[in-house]
Design a protein around this motif. Sequence first.
Motif, PDB file in Angstrom:
ATOM      1  N   LEU A  21       0.808  -1.217   0.000  1.00 34.25           N
ATOM      2  CA  LEU A  21       0.000   0.000   0.000  1.00 34.25           C
ATOM      3  C   LEU A  21       0.843   1.270   0.000  1.00 34.25           C
ATOM      4  O   LEU A  21       0.563   2.209  -0.756  1.00 34.25           O
ATOM      5  CB  LEU A  21      -0.956   0.014   1.198  1.00 34.25           C
ATOM      6  N   PHE A  22       1.866   1.333   0.844  1.00 38.23           N
ATOM      7  CA  PHE A  22       2.655   2.567   0.909  1.00 38.23           C
ATOM      8  C   PHE A  22       3.392   2.825  -0.394  1.00 38.23           C
ATOM      9  O   PHE A  22       3.552   3.968  -0.812  1.00 38.23           O
ATOM     10  CB  PHE A  22       3.635   2.500   2.080  1.00 38.23           C
ATOM     11  N   ALA A  90       6.423   4.141   6.389  1.00 40.18           N
ATOM     12  CA  ALA A  90       5.007   3.779   6.298  1.00 40.18           C
ATOM     13  C   ALA A  90       4.254   3.969   7.605  1.00 40.18           C
ATOM     14  O   ALA A  90       3.026   3.809   7.638  1.00 40.18           O
ATOM     15  CB  ALA A  90       4.880   2.318   5.847  1.00 40.18           C
ATOM     16  N   SER A  94       0.184   4.085   8.684  1.00 36.90           N
ATOM     17  CA  SER A  94      -0.363   3.048   9.563  1.00 36.90           C
ATOM     18  C   SER A  94      -1.167   3.666  10.703  1.00 36.90           C
ATOM     19  O   SER A  94      -2.255   3.198  11.038  1.00 36.90           O
ATOM     20  CB  SER A  94       0.768   2.189  10.140  1.00 36.90           C
ATOM     21  N   ASN A 130      -0.637  -2.086   4.470  1.00 33.95           N
ATOM     22  CA  ASN A 130       0.406  -1.062   4.577  1.00 33.95           C
ATOM     23  C   ASN A 130       1.610  -1.591   5.347  1.00 33.95           C
ATOM     24  O   ASN A 130       2.756  -1.390   4.946  1.00 33.95           O
ATOM     25  CB  ASN A 130      -0.146   0.181   5.272  1.00 33.95           C
TER      26      ASN A 130
END
Length: 288
Positions: A21-22, A90, A94, A130
Amino acid sequence: RFSENYYLHYPKVALGHWPPLFYLVQAGWTLALPPTRETMLALMAVLAALLATTLFLFLRPRAPPAYAFAAGLALLLLPLVRDYSAMLMADLLSALLAFLAALAFGKFLDTGHARAALGFGVFAALAILNKGSGFELAFIPPLGLLFSRRLDLLKRPAFWLPVLVVALLCGPWYVFAFDKMKNGFENPQGIASSIHAVFYYIPRLFKNLGIAISALALLGLYWRTLSQSLRRTSFSPGQNRPDGAWAAMAALFIGVPVFHCVVTNADDTRYLLPALPAAIALATAGTL
């Protein structure tokens, strides 16, 4: 040639070591802006601002505007938030996703609606996609039910909906990449490692918050959740229950360090970031 040189200097990290995701957020950001150091740090500033703004919006109906604004500012000034706002990591994303997940579950505790449960499942899945530490959100439902005295929600199909959402959205990735990231979920020394983690994470959590905020957070935790739960053993539909939003904040505040005391193989205070917005929210409640 660059990739080979990079891998020789940092051999334990490769694509798949962290979820995607990141990477995708950074890619989307650089579609609109040039991929420079300055624009990537601007992304981190935006994530920090979104986290503080979300905290402000959560507190705005529950506290005077000045208190809600001060809470958002206090969050931005915490050492961990300042440090990781200046790094391309990240962890801020989060923290934002974990906070949004807690807000959604708090709404589910108040309403029992499937839409709120679905929201919790989606944000929890995004947090897990993430970073693997997103699994810490698994502590929110059981702790939230206990703090809010809503054990009756266990009987509703909607309560189990997030399990299905997380399995569908996260399962394929973790099956594919588990061999690359399983070392992050290993607790090499069992109970000894967990005991060490307790003495590592808990003091650092309160040190990062400071004495005043820590004391107010514990006071808010007591008044908004524990005191109400201890006064009643059960609730009928017509009775007032503890506010589900505060129960979810307490669950996030407690669940994050508990997760990292049980599932840990490294000492790193950045894992405490998702607990900080909940701590500031509870501290605000402790001033009211």
